[in-house]
Design a protein around this motif. Structure first.
Motif, PDB file in Angstrom:
ATOM      1  N   PHE A  45      16.040 -10.313  -8.727  1.00 38.97           N
ATOM      2  CA  PHE A  45      15.190 -11.363  -7.970  1.00 38.97           C
ATOM      3  C   PHE A  45      14.151 -10.982  -7.333  1.00 38.97           C
ATOM      4  N   TYR A  46      14.635  -9.934  -6.519  1.00 41.93           N
ATOM      5  CA  TYR A  46      13.696  -9.688  -5.347  1.00 41.93           C
ATOM      6  C   TYR A  46      12.928  -8.332  -5.748  1.00 41.93           C
ATOM      7  N   GLY A  47      11.609  -8.564  -5.598  1.00 44.76           N
ATOM      8  CA  GLY A  47      10.592  -7.504  -6.215  1.00 44.76           C
ATOM      9  C   GLY A  47      10.653  -6.091  -5.216  1.00 44.76           C
ATOM     10  N   MET A  48      11.129  -6.340  -3.890  1.00 39.32           N
ATOM     11  CA  MET A  48      11.163  -5.297  -2.828  1.00 39.32           C
ATOM     12  C   MET A  48      12.404  -4.318  -3.300  1.00 39.32           C
ATOM     13  N   PHE A  49      13.463  -4.799  -4.040  1.00 35.85           N
ATOM     14  CA  PHE A  49      14.397  -3.943  -4.463  1.00 35.85           C
ATOM     15  C   PHE A  49      13.787  -3.330  -5.690  1.00 35.85           C
ATOM     16  N   LYS A  50      14.086  -1.818  -5.700  1.00 37.18           N
ATOM     17  CA  LYS A  50      13.520  -1.027  -6.832  1.00 37.18           C
ATOM     18  C   LYS A  50      14.730  -0.775  -7.734  1.00 37.18           C
ATOM     19  N   LEU A  51      14.681  -1.100  -9.078  1.00 33.13           N
ATOM     20  CA  LEU A  51      15.596  -0.888  -9.962  1.00 33.13           C
ATOM     21  C   LEU A  51      15.155   0.635 -10.763  1.00 33.13           C
ATOM     22  N   HIS A  52      14.208   1.218 -10.225  1.00 36.17           N
ATOM     23  CA  HIS A  52      13.838   2.408 -10.912  1.00 36.17           C
ATOM     24  C   HIS A  52      13.369   3.395  -9.794  1.00 36.17           C
ATOM     25  N   PRO A  53      13.603   4.838  -9.827  1.00 30.44           N
ATOM     26  CA  PRO A  53      12.913   5.200  -8.870  1.00 30.44           C
ATOM     27  C   PRO A  53      11.550   5.357  -8.583  1.00 30.44           C
ATOM     28  N   VAL A  54      10.895   5.259  -7.311  1.00 31.33           N
ATOM     29  CA  VAL A  54       9.485   4.941  -7.258  1.00 31.33           C
ATOM     30  C   VAL A  54       8.941   6.235  -6.409  1.00 31.33           C
ATOM     31  N   GLY A  55       7.534   6.175  -6.232  1.00 28.63           N
ATOM     32  CA  GLY A  55       6.885   7.331  -5.753  1.00 28.63           C
ATOM     33  C   GLY A  55       7.111   7.340  -4.257  1.00 28.63           C
ATOM     34  N   ARG A  56       6.135   8.507  -3.561  1.00 30.10           N
ATOM     35  CA  ARG A  56       6.280   8.505  -2.257  1.00 30.10           C
ATOM     36  C   ARG A  56       5.609   7.350  -1.508  1.00 30.10           C
ATOM     37  N   TYR A  57       4.578   6.776  -2.247  1.00 26.58           N
ATOM     38  CA  TYR A  57       3.765   5.679  -1.737  1.00 26.58           C
ATOM     39  C   TYR A  57       3.870   4.696  -2.865  1.00 26.58           C
ATOM     40  N   VAL A  58       4.302   3.352  -2.573  1.00 26.96           N
ATOM     41  CA  VAL A  58       4.110   2.362  -3.330  1.00 26.96           C
ATOM     42  C   VAL A  58       3.040   1.379  -3.041  1.00 26.96           C
ATOM     43  N   VAL A  59       2.020   1.442  -3.912  1.00 23.03           N
ATOM     44  CA  VAL A  59       0.878   0.825  -3.695  1.00 23.03           C
ATOM     45  C   VAL A  59       0.840  -0.441  -4.486  1.00 23.03           C
ATOM     46  N   GLY A  60       0.761  -1.599  -3.850  1.00 26.47           N
ATOM     47  CA  GLY A  60       1.070  -2.989  -4.374  1.00 26.47           C
ATOM     48  C   GLY A  60      -0.743  -3.858  -4.234  1.00 26.47           C
ATOM     49  N   VAL A  61      -1.308  -3.877  -5.258  1.00 27.86           N
ATOM     50  CA  VAL A  61      -2.533  -4.403  -5.082  1.00 27.86           C
ATOM     51  C   VAL A  61      -2.524  -5.814  -5.552  1.00 27.86           C
ATOM     52  N   CYS A  62      -2.973  -6.662  -4.960  1.00 29.61           N
ATOM     53  CA  CYS A  62      -2.729  -8.082  -5.054  1.00 29.61           C
ATOM     54  C   CYS A  62      -3.693  -8.547  -5.883  1.00 29.61           C
ATOM     55  N   THR A  63      -3.158  -9.465  -6.812  1.00 29.20           N
ATOM     56  CA  THR A  63      -4.194  -9.945  -8.107  1.00 29.20           C
ATOM     57  C   THR A  63      -4.145 -11.516  -7.935  1.00 29.20           C
ATOM     58  N   CYS A  89      -5.190 -13.297   2.480  1.00 33.03           N
ATOM     59  CA  CYS A  89      -6.311 -14.015   1.884  1.00 33.03           C
ATOM     60  C   CYS A  89      -7.492 -13.905   2.470  1.00 33.03           C
ATOM     61  N   THR A  90      -7.423 -13.994   3.949  1.00 34.67           N
ATOM     62  CA  THR A  90      -8.817 -13.801   4.533  1.00 34.67           C
ATOM     63  C   THR A  90      -9.394 -12.649   4.415  1.00 34.67           C
ATOM     64  N   ASP A  91      -8.707 -11.635   4.182  1.00 37.07           N
ATOM     65  CA  ASP A  91      -9.362 -10.225   4.107  1.00 37.07           C
ATOM     66  C   ASP A  91      -9.201  -9.822   2.446  1.00 37.07           C
ATOM     67  N   ALA A  92      -9.344 -10.637   1.650  1.00 35.07           N
ATOM     68  CA  ALA A  92      -9.406 -10.205   0.290  1.00 35.07           C
ATOM     69  C   ALA A  92     -10.438  -9.263  -0.150  1.00 35.07           C
ATOM     70  N   PRO A  93     -10.486  -8.164  -1.145  1.00 33.63           N
ATOM     71  CA  PRO A  93      -9.214  -7.985  -1.808  1.00 33.63           C
ATOM     72  C   PRO A  93      -8.481  -6.798  -0.959  1.00 33.63           C
ATOM     73  N   CYS A  94      -7.057  -6.755  -1.090  1.00 30.08           N
ATOM     74  CA  CYS A  94      -6.294  -6.115  -0.289  1.00 30.08           C
ATOM     75  C   CYS A  94      -5.120  -5.509  -1.026  1.00 30.08           C
ATOM     76  N   LEU A  95      -4.723  -4.296  -0.611  1.00 26.80           N
ATOM     77  CA  LEU A  95      -3.482  -3.689  -1.051  1.00 26.80           C
ATOM     78  C   LEU A  95      -2.609  -3.457   0.018  1.00 26.80           C
ATOM     79  N   GLN A  96      -1.360  -2.983  -0.364  1.00 20.54           N
ATOM     80  CA  GLN A  96      -0.183  -2.515   0.572  1.00 20.54           C
ATOM     81  C   GLN A  96       0.216  -1.326   0.190  1.00 20.54           C
ATOM     82  N   VAL A  97       0.354  -0.152   1.215  1.00 26.73           N
ATOM     83  CA  VAL A  97       0.969   1.034   0.723  1.00 26.73           C
ATOM     84  C   VAL A  97       2.193   1.155   1.498  1.00 26.73           C
ATOM     85  N   ASN A  98       3.331   1.356   0.624  1.00 22.41           N
ATOM     86  CA  ASN A  98       4.796   1.154   1.465  1.00 22.41           C
ATOM     87  C   ASN A  98       4.698  -0.035   2.524  1.00 22.41           C
ATOM     88  N   TYR A  99       4.251  -1.062   2.122  1.00 23.97           N
ATOM     89  CA  TYR A  99       4.222  -2.289   2.843  1.00 23.97           C
ATOM     90  C   TYR A  99       3.361  -2.470   4.058  1.00 23.97           C
TER      91      TYR A  99
END
Lengths: 198, 966
Positions: free
Chosen positions: A65-83, A127-137
């Motif tokens: 249910f929680y996206g921040m728990f990873k059910l597969h191995p992930v890379g050194r940097y997890v990049v999340g791009v907001c859409t 949202c005030t600073d869109a577009p944005c992304l996260q790297v390792n949160y």
């Protein structure tokens, strides 16, 4: 990738009695598992189920249910791009497409060198600073495509260590609580409400 | 009852669509509306489970005083002065919207979906939906059906995420092996990888599913709903007596669905009961008699081959065999074994045949695997509701989840939802153990001493286990109302210690009542009909009932006969000249296979009456083909003594007949006459003669009152007032009204539990039944049968006095001719209706087990749900589920051998030697060994010594230098 190590299991056993029902320790234990391996493996899920007297699928149901728990191995940097809507209006989709092209992977995948995992995420409340992304949160705001390229180059070269910790575990939840700060119920746990099966 | 309800319960007044209705406090709006004829559409709501408000289909306008608002009616309890509007424009728009959303990802593959035609999503879309979808995007895709267990397929594309299956698995079955996984648009129901939904109750999720997402393998692609024809019936896979709808297509049974009756199964079935109808369709069914050819020079006795013959050939051989046996002296020269497969009518006919024509009392419906008949028949009885509504239950029984699965569901529910305290006394841990307040282990043979220690508070008695647990158990037994669930915990020890334990409980706590936990289909009906030595129909003893039944039947054996163990011992020693196997397979079911084998070899003439050629029937001289479940009507009796109706759905194969017909014809061929020519006449005679069944007329059984079945023997039915607030909302107790079941809509189980379907033909009458079922509902209200075929009007009998009077006028017809039947007009003018047998433990002494031997382990043997039994093995879907024979040992007994789970061990007893796979199991106490009974291959029956109080075994590892002894 496996079950909880002896050390993790010991930590888990100190967490479980903090709750009236052992099941409540589920999410903290998932953090323990992710902190150990960087992701939550099926073996760890089965182990947590044993510790909490649940079935593995109950643990998986919560975990997935929680996206921040990873059910597969992930890379050194997890990049999340907001859409989500604000980023979408200000070029979030284009930013994601650019990242995909730049990293050579589709959203959801990990680069072959294990450096980057790219994700397409819902609103991350910037949202005030869109577009944005996260790297390792960690946030990177108002991003142009060139800034994104520079960011990836820096990360690959190890130049942004002060801003973005390398992903060891993604999870940094304080699990160790000094015993004098426990709620005073000890190893027996809190009493279970009548009529409930632990 | 109505008066006292008025006194104890206030009702609330609610305005529903402009009409004032009365509702009970705590009742949900959706339930109150349904009770008053207004159907609110729904998918996730189910009256036997907690409401979750998942699907939003049931939103209606509810005004509780702060203005109308759309609210899910399955989540809102009624309140005084509430106004509910179910047909406003706003409600309609909301329902349109919800359905449009639910259909966004639904594939609409109705033409290839098994649910098509009985699908609540189809029906409600037609009745309440928008008619068109505006959604043009790609729907989500999943792999088409995946097998989530051996029996259930899941098509996630069709799923509307109503949470019914997952709630059932967790709340009702206690097997949470399926769950929602992922989130939002990606949410799916699934199992954990490689951890299948192997629950004994998985089939219920298929019945609960409001769409075609969950499908049962045995039914998938077998029929369309509009080709199905159905009858009301009762499941006879075990003795619990779940009510079912039995459905067929083209003279083959295709589906069994649970019907919700409040006193018994609440709509649930176990998978064995749900799917073992496959055995009826099996190619192995006997369609004609088999007769053993006479070997030249030999006098029969298994010399020739069994070959198909005609009925007249078969009868000639049977009459010859019985005539020869009659020349032999001794009470066991003719013996009848078995009868639990029969209906009550069949059992009565055979009981009467044995007593009055064959002249033997050596009849036994149990195969040495139950309890002495006088204990089962003679103890004060409790109903299932009484057990689940008691303060404490003493469980002195085998694992109820394995043997009586739906009783497990009821007891588990009572523990979890209303805090029933269970005290378990058992040789090994069971599926109920986690739900018990105290669970005490006893060493085989020592049940009585543990129970006595608990009752006396004596801490010194030589039993293991912590003393404070025993003290706690003693306190609980005395704490309030107590019901003892009594069965045979292990087949490897004699039944006497259990009977003695029951006697001690009755002695110490005289208010206790007992619920039998014998598992075999209609074993309780067979015992009630006198298929046990020393017991006559109606729960009376041979001596007490002698006058009454001698008058009615003409003659009775002079003294009590032998039980199954005695019969088989006699046969092995050559003293049984004729052995009748009435659907009995002693080679598979008698605990001691060596004795069974010797008995079949030693018996003079063996007649088997069976639907299948079982291992034992293969050794018979004549095999007569019998109709089985689904092929005959009549009644059956469950473990609480509840008599409910069976109905014939399909035609038996070939020339197979019902057992009572075979009995009647055999009597006639032997020069007697049982005096009945139809099932109905048999029941009328039972009602007239059997004291415990007096008053259970056919008219009552066929009425709405009889739909749930009627308790025989004057056992009180737990009134609704005393029933526990089942499945209550966490904070609003007493939603009992929400699940009170209306008899005439039970048929709707074809689709959704017992919810009514909307009628797509007339959107203005959403509460109407679907067209195909309307006739049945009409029949229900008119004839009271509730089912389309049951509409044959029964003649309504007068009250008991009228029957008595008509009997009394025919006083002159009773005679003393040995073969004189009772007919319809026996003389009862001179005999009093006998009083029922009461057993208070007289003479129940537990045999002393031999002293403990530290080289041996005491054997415990019990069944699993899926075994090597006739029905399971003839059901292709169930046969592979039998786990195979295992020996389960405490790790402390296994590890000294230097081996672990999976190792093959040689197990030796005084009876024999078998090789079994070992499993380490902490639920087995040290010093005991659990071997599952009747699994394919060699097993417990090769070890058990039925003459001994207990069976001791020695364990050795295989191979190596001779193997180490334990």
């Amino acid at each position: 990738m496996a079950r909880l190590s002896a050390e993790s299991e010991e930590l888990a056993r100190t967490i479980i009695p903090r709750y009236p029902r052992s099941r409540s320790a589920l999410i903290p234990l998932l953090h323990v598992a992710q902190e150990q391996d960087g992701w939550v493996s099926p073996e760890a899920i089965a182990h947590i189920a044993e510790l909490l007297d649940l079935t593995p699928v109950e643990v998986l149901g919560t975990c997935s249910f929680y996206g921040m728990f990873k059910l597969h191995p992930v890379g050194r940097y997890v990049v999340g791009v907001c859409t989500n809507i604000s980023c979408l209006l200000l070029g979030g989709e284009e930013l994601l497409a650019h990242c995909e092209a730049r990293l050579g992977i589709k959203a959801g995948a990990t680069t072959d060198d294990g450096m980057f995992t790219l994700e397409d995420v819902e609103c991350i409340a910037a949202c005030t600073d869109a577009p944005c992304l996260q790297v390792n949160y960690r946030y990177f705001l108002n991003l142009t495509h060139e800034q994104a390229d520079a960011l990836f180059d820096d990360l690959r070269a190890g130049r942004r260590g002060d801003e973005v910790p390398e992903h060891g575990t993604l999870t940094r939840v304080r699990q160790r609580i000094a015993s004098e700060r426990w709620s005073g119920h000890g190893a027996e746990g809190l009493p279970v409400p009548p009529g409930q099966v632990r | 009852m109505a008066d006292s309800e008025q006194a104890t319960k206030e009702t609330l007044t609610v305005t529903l669509d402009g009409k004032e209705i009365e509702a009970e406090p705590g009742e949900l709006v959706i339930a109150a509306a349904e009770r008053n004829g207004v159907y609110i559409p729904r998918f996730c709501y189910h009256p036997r489970m907690r409401s979750v408000g998942m699907c939003r289909m049931c939103i209606v306008e509810i005004d509780s005083g702060r203005g109308p608002a759309l609210q899910p009616s399955c989540m809102v309890p009624v309140s005084e002065g509430m106004t509910v509007t179910t047909e406003s424009a706003l409600t309609k728009k909301a329902q349109d919207g919800v359905l449009e959303f639910l259909l966004i990802n639904h594939p609409l593959d109705c033409p290839v979906c098994d649910k098509g035609g009985e699908c609540p999503l189809q029906d409600q879309t037609l009745a309440f939906g928008p008619g068109e979808s505006r959604f043009v995007e790609e729907k989500r895709h999943f792999e088409k059906p995946i097998a989530i267990s051996e029996l259930v397929y899941l098509d996630r594309e069709r799923c509307v995420l109503c949470d019914r299956c997952t709630r059932f698995a967790k709340e009702v079955a206690g097997d949470p092996l399926i769950s929602f996984i992922d989130r939002g648009n990606h949410t799916q129901v699934n199992t954990f990888p490689d951890d299948p939904f192997s629950s004994y109750f998985s089939g219920n999720t298929v019945q609960l599913c409001p769409v075609g997402a969950l499908l049962a393998r045995p039914y998938r692609f077998r029929a369309r709903p509009w080709d199905l024809d159905q009858v009301e019936s009762t499941c006879t896979s075990c003795a619990f007596g779940c009510r079912v709808a039995l459905q067929s297509s083209a003279n083959r049974l295709v589906r069994k669905l649970g019907v919700d009756v409040d006193p018994v199964n609440w709509g649930w079935l176990c998978d064995k009961g749900r799917f073992d109808f496959e055995a009826t369709n099996s190619d192995d069914r006997l369609g004609g008699p088999l007769v053993r050819s006479r070997a030249p020079g030999a006098a029969g006795d298994g010399a020739g081959e069994l070959a198909p013959g005609t009925w007249s050939e078969a009868w000639d051989r049977v009459v010859e065999g019985i005539a020869r046996a009659r020349l032999r002296p001794g009470r066991e020269s003719i013996a009848v074994l078995g009868g639990a497969r029969l209906t009550n009518e069949d059992a009565y006919a055979w009981s009467k045949l044995a007593r009055s024509v064959l002249g033997t009392d050596s009849v036994d419906a149990q195969l040495g695997d139950g309890l002495p008949a006088e204990v089962v028949v003679g103890l004060p009885r409790a109903s299932i509701d009484a057990a689940c509504g008691a303060d404490t239950v003493l469980l002195l029984a085998p694992d109820v989840k394995e043997e009586l699965p739906v009783l497990y569901l009821r007891l588990r529910q009572a523990v979890v939802e209303r805090g029933l305290q269970v005290v378990e006394v058992s040789p090994v841990a069971t599926a109920m153990t986690p739900y018990t307040a105290v669970s005490l282990r006893y060493r085989p043979g020592e049940a009585a001493s543990v129970v006595r220690a608990v009752l006396s508070g004596d801490q010194a008695t030589g039993t293991d286990g912590p003393a404070d647990e025993r003290r706690r158990a003693g306190e609980l037994l005395r704490a309030g109302s107590l019901v003892c669930v009594l069965g045979r915990p292990s087949l490897a020890e004699s039944a006497q210690p259990v009977a003695a334990a029951a006697a001690s409980v009755l002695d110490a706590l005289p208010e206790v009542t007992f619920l039998s936990a014998l598992r075999r289909a209609n074993v309780h009906g067979a015992l009630d009909m006198g298929l046990a030595p020393g017991v006559l129909p109606g729960r009376v003893s041979l001596e007490e009932g002698r006058r009454w039944f001698a008058d009615a039947w003409g003659s009775l054996p002079s003294g009590p006969g032998l039980d199954a163990h005695g019969i088989l011992t006699g046969a092995a020693e050559g003293r049984v000249a004729c052995l009748v196997l009435l659907g009995a397979d002693p080679l598979a079911d008698f605990p001691d296979r060596s004795l069974a084998r010797r008995a079949l070899a030693g018996a003079g003439f063996v007649l088997a009456v069976d639907g299948f050629l079982t291992a034992s029937a293969r050794r018979a001289d004549v095999v007569l083909p019998a109709a089985v479940y689904g092929e005959k009507g009549g009644t059956t009796t469950n473990l609480e003594g509840r008599v409910s109706r069976l109905h014939q759905k399909i035609t038996p194969p070939g020339t197979a007949r019902t057992d009572w017909m075979i009995a009647a014809e055999l009597a006639w061929r032997l020069g007697g006459d049982l005096g009945f020519t139809s099932e109905d006449e048999v029941w009328d005679e039972i009602e007239r003669l059997a004291p415990s069944h007096h008053g259970l007329t056919r008219a009552r059984l066929a009425s709405a009152e009889g739909f749930d079945g009627l308790l025989a023997g004057g056992v009180p039915e737990a009134g609704d007032r005393d029933a526990p607030p089942t499945m209550s909302q966490a904070d609003s107790p007493g939603v009992l009204g929400a699940m009170r079941h209306t008899k005439d809509d039970s048929l709707a189980t074809t689709g959704m539990g017992h919810d009514r379907h909307p009628d797509p033909q007339s959107g203005s009458e959403p509460a109407g039944a679907p067209p195909g079922l309307a006739a049945a509902e009409g029949a229900a209200s008119a004839g009271g049968s509730g089912y389309a075929d049951g509409g044959t009007p029964q003649e309504v009998r007068g009250d008991g006095d009228a029957v008595q009077a008509s009997v009394a006028t025919e006083t002159d017809q009773g005679g003393s001719d040995a073969f004189r039947p009772s007919g319809g007009g026996a003389d009862h003018g001179s005999a009093q209706r006998p009083s029922p047998l009461r057993w208070s433990g007289g003479g129940a002494t537990a045999p002393t087990p031999p002293p403990l031997d530290r080289y041996s382990l005491r054997l415990v043997s019990a069944r699993k749900l899926y075994d090597d039994g006739t029905l399971v093995q003839r059901s292709p879907s169930l046969a592979p589920l039998a786990p195979g024979p295992r020996i389960r040992l405490n790790p402390g007994d296994l590890s000294p051998l230097g081996v672990g789970t999976g190792t093959k061990l040689q197990v030796t007893s005084g009876q024999g030697r078998v090789v079994l796979v070992a499993v380490a199991d902490a639920g087995v106490p040290q010093g005991s060994a659990l071997v599952t009974f009747n699994q394919p291959g060699p097993g417990a029956a090769d070890l058990i010594d039925s003459d001994g109080a207990v069976t001791e075994v020695r364990i050795e590892t295989l191979g190596g230098a001779g193997g180490a002894t334990s």
